[in-house]
Scaffold this motif. Sequence first.
Motif, PDB file in Angstrom:
ATOM      1  N   GLN A  61       6.581  13.878  22.234  1.00 15.02           N
ATOM      2  CA  GLN A  61       5.234  14.418  22.410  1.00 15.02           C
ATOM      3  C   GLN A  61       4.959  15.552  21.429  1.00 15.02           C
ATOM      4  O   GLN A  61       3.890  15.628  20.830  1.00 15.02           O
ATOM      5  CB  GLN A  61       5.048  14.915  23.845  1.00 15.02           C
ATOM      6  N   ARG A  62       5.931  16.437  21.265  1.00 14.84           N
ATOM      7  CA  ARG A  62       5.764  17.529  20.300  1.00 14.84           C
ATOM      8  C   ARG A  62       5.600  17.008  18.886  1.00 14.84           C
ATOM      9  O   ARG A  62       4.765  17.501  18.122  1.00 14.84           O
ATOM     10  CB  ARG A  62       6.973  18.473  20.361  1.00 14.84           C
ATOM     11  N   ALA A  63       6.380  16.011  18.521  1.00 13.19           N
ATOM     12  CA  ALA A  63       6.292  15.438  17.178  1.00 13.19           C
ATOM     13  C   ALA A  63       4.929  14.793  16.960  1.00 13.19           C
ATOM     14  O   ALA A  63       4.318  14.946  15.882  1.00 13.19           O
ATOM     15  CB  ALA A  63       7.410  14.425  16.957  1.00 13.19           C
ATOM     16  N   GLU A  64       4.432  14.076  17.964  1.00 16.12           N
ATOM     17  CA  GLU A  64       3.117  13.447  17.841  1.00 16.12           C
ATOM     18  C   GLU A  64       2.025  14.504  17.710  1.00 16.12           C
ATOM     19  O   GLU A  64       1.114  14.373  16.890  1.00 16.12           O
ATOM     20  CB  GLU A  64       2.846  12.551  19.048  1.00 16.12           C
ATOM     21  N   ALA A  65       2.112  15.554  18.516  1.00 16.82           N
ATOM     22  CA  ALA A  65       1.125  16.630  18.445  1.00 16.82           C
ATOM     23  C   ALA A  65       1.163  17.303  17.081  1.00 16.82           C
ATOM     24  O   ALA A  65       0.117  17.604  16.489  1.00 16.82           O
ATOM     25  CB  ALA A  65       1.381  17.650  19.554  1.00 16.82           C
ATOM     26  N   LEU A  66       2.366  17.514  16.556  1.00 14.22           N
ATOM     27  CA  LEU A  66       2.502  18.128  15.248  1.00 14.22           C
ATOM     28  C   LEU A  66       1.913  17.236  14.161  1.00 14.22           C
ATOM     29  O   LEU A  66       1.222  17.719  13.257  1.00 14.22           O
ATOM     30  CB  LEU A  66       3.980  18.423  14.962  1.00 14.22           C
ATOM     31  N   ARG A  67       2.168  15.926  14.236  1.00 10.61           N
ATOM     32  CA  ARG A  67       1.603  14.995  13.261  1.00 10.61           C
ATOM     33  C   ARG A  67       0.079  15.015  13.304  1.00 10.61           C
ATOM     34  O   ARG A  67      -0.589  15.053  12.272  1.00 10.61           O
ATOM     35  CB  ARG A  67       2.112  13.584  13.520  1.00 10.61           C
ATOM     36  N   GLU A  68      -0.480  14.997  14.508  1.00 10.14           N
ATOM     37  CA  GLU A  68      -1.936  15.027  14.647  1.00 10.14           C
ATOM     38  C   GLU A  68      -2.512  16.325  14.092  1.00 10.14           C
ATOM     39  O   GLU A  68      -3.554  16.330  13.445  1.00 10.14           O
ATOM     40  CB  GLU A  68      -2.336  14.850  16.118  1.00 10.14           C
ATOM     41  N   ARG A 100      -7.435  16.813   6.826  1.00 10.49           N
ATOM     42  CA  ARG A 100      -8.847  16.427   6.807  1.00 10.49           C
ATOM     43  C   ARG A 100      -9.738  17.650   6.614  1.00 10.49           C
ATOM     44  O   ARG A 100     -10.725  17.606   5.883  1.00 10.49           O
ATOM     45  CB  ARG A 100      -9.216  15.705   8.101  1.00 10.49           C
ATOM     46  N   ALA A 101      -9.387  18.753   7.267  1.00 15.73           N
ATOM     47  CA  ALA A 101     -10.177  19.976   7.136  1.00 15.73           C
ATOM     48  C   ALA A 101     -10.124  20.508   5.708  1.00 15.73           C
ATOM     49  O   ALA A 101     -11.145  20.926   5.155  1.00 15.73           O
ATOM     50  CB  ALA A 101      -9.684  21.032   8.120  1.00 15.73           C
ATOM     51  N   ARG A 102      -8.932  20.485   5.098  1.00 16.80           N
ATOM     52  CA  ARG A 102      -8.816  20.944   3.704  1.00 16.80           C
ATOM     53  C   ARG A 102      -9.649  20.084   2.775  1.00 16.80           C
ATOM     54  O   ARG A 102     -10.299  20.589   1.859  1.00 16.80           O
ATOM     55  CB  ARG A 102      -7.361  20.945   3.258  1.00 16.80           C
ATOM     56  N   GLN A 103      -9.635  18.766   2.981  1.00 14.01           N
ATOM     57  CA  GLN A 103     -10.432  17.867   2.147  1.00 14.01           C
ATOM     58  C   GLN A 103     -11.925  18.135   2.344  1.00 14.01           C
ATOM     59  O   GLN A 103     -12.685  18.153   1.376  1.00 14.01           O
ATOM     60  CB  GLN A 103     -10.105  16.410   2.477  1.00 14.01           C
TER      61      GLN A 103
END
Length: 128
Positions: free
Chosen positions: A20-27, A34-37
Motif C-alpha cells: 500500500q505504501r509503495a502504491e501510494a508513493l507511486r501515485e 503531472r504537476a511539473r509538466q
Amino acid sequence: MLQHSKILRSRDAWKRKAVQRAEALREQKKAHKRARQSIAQLKAEVRALEQAVEKKSPPASSVVGSDLTEADQVRTLCVMLVLQAAVSFRSVPRILGLFQTHARAGDGWVPHFTSVINWSLRIGLGLL
C-alpha cells in the motif's frame, strides 16, 4: 503452532502495508510529475502571452503627465486630498466619484478608502 500463525499473520500484514505504501508513493510521484509538466506548460503560455503583450504595448507617448500613469495620478490626488486639504479617508472616494460624475474625467476608477489609508501610511514611512 500458535506462534507460527501469529508470525505469518504479522508478516502478511506487513507485506500488505508495504504494498500500500509503495502504491501510494507511486501515485504521488505520478501526480508530482503531472504537476511539473503542467507548470512547465503554463510557464510557456505565460512567456508567449508576455511576448504578445510586449509587441502590442503602446508607445511611450500614451503615458499621462510626467512619467505618471492615470492610476498613479489618482493615488497622488487621494493622498494630497488627505494631507493638504485635511479631508477624511472615507470622504476621498466620495469626492473623486463626484468629480468623475460631474466632470466626466477619468476611467471611472475610484479607490476604496482603505487603499487611501495604506498609501498615506506608506508616504509617512517613506518620509520617516
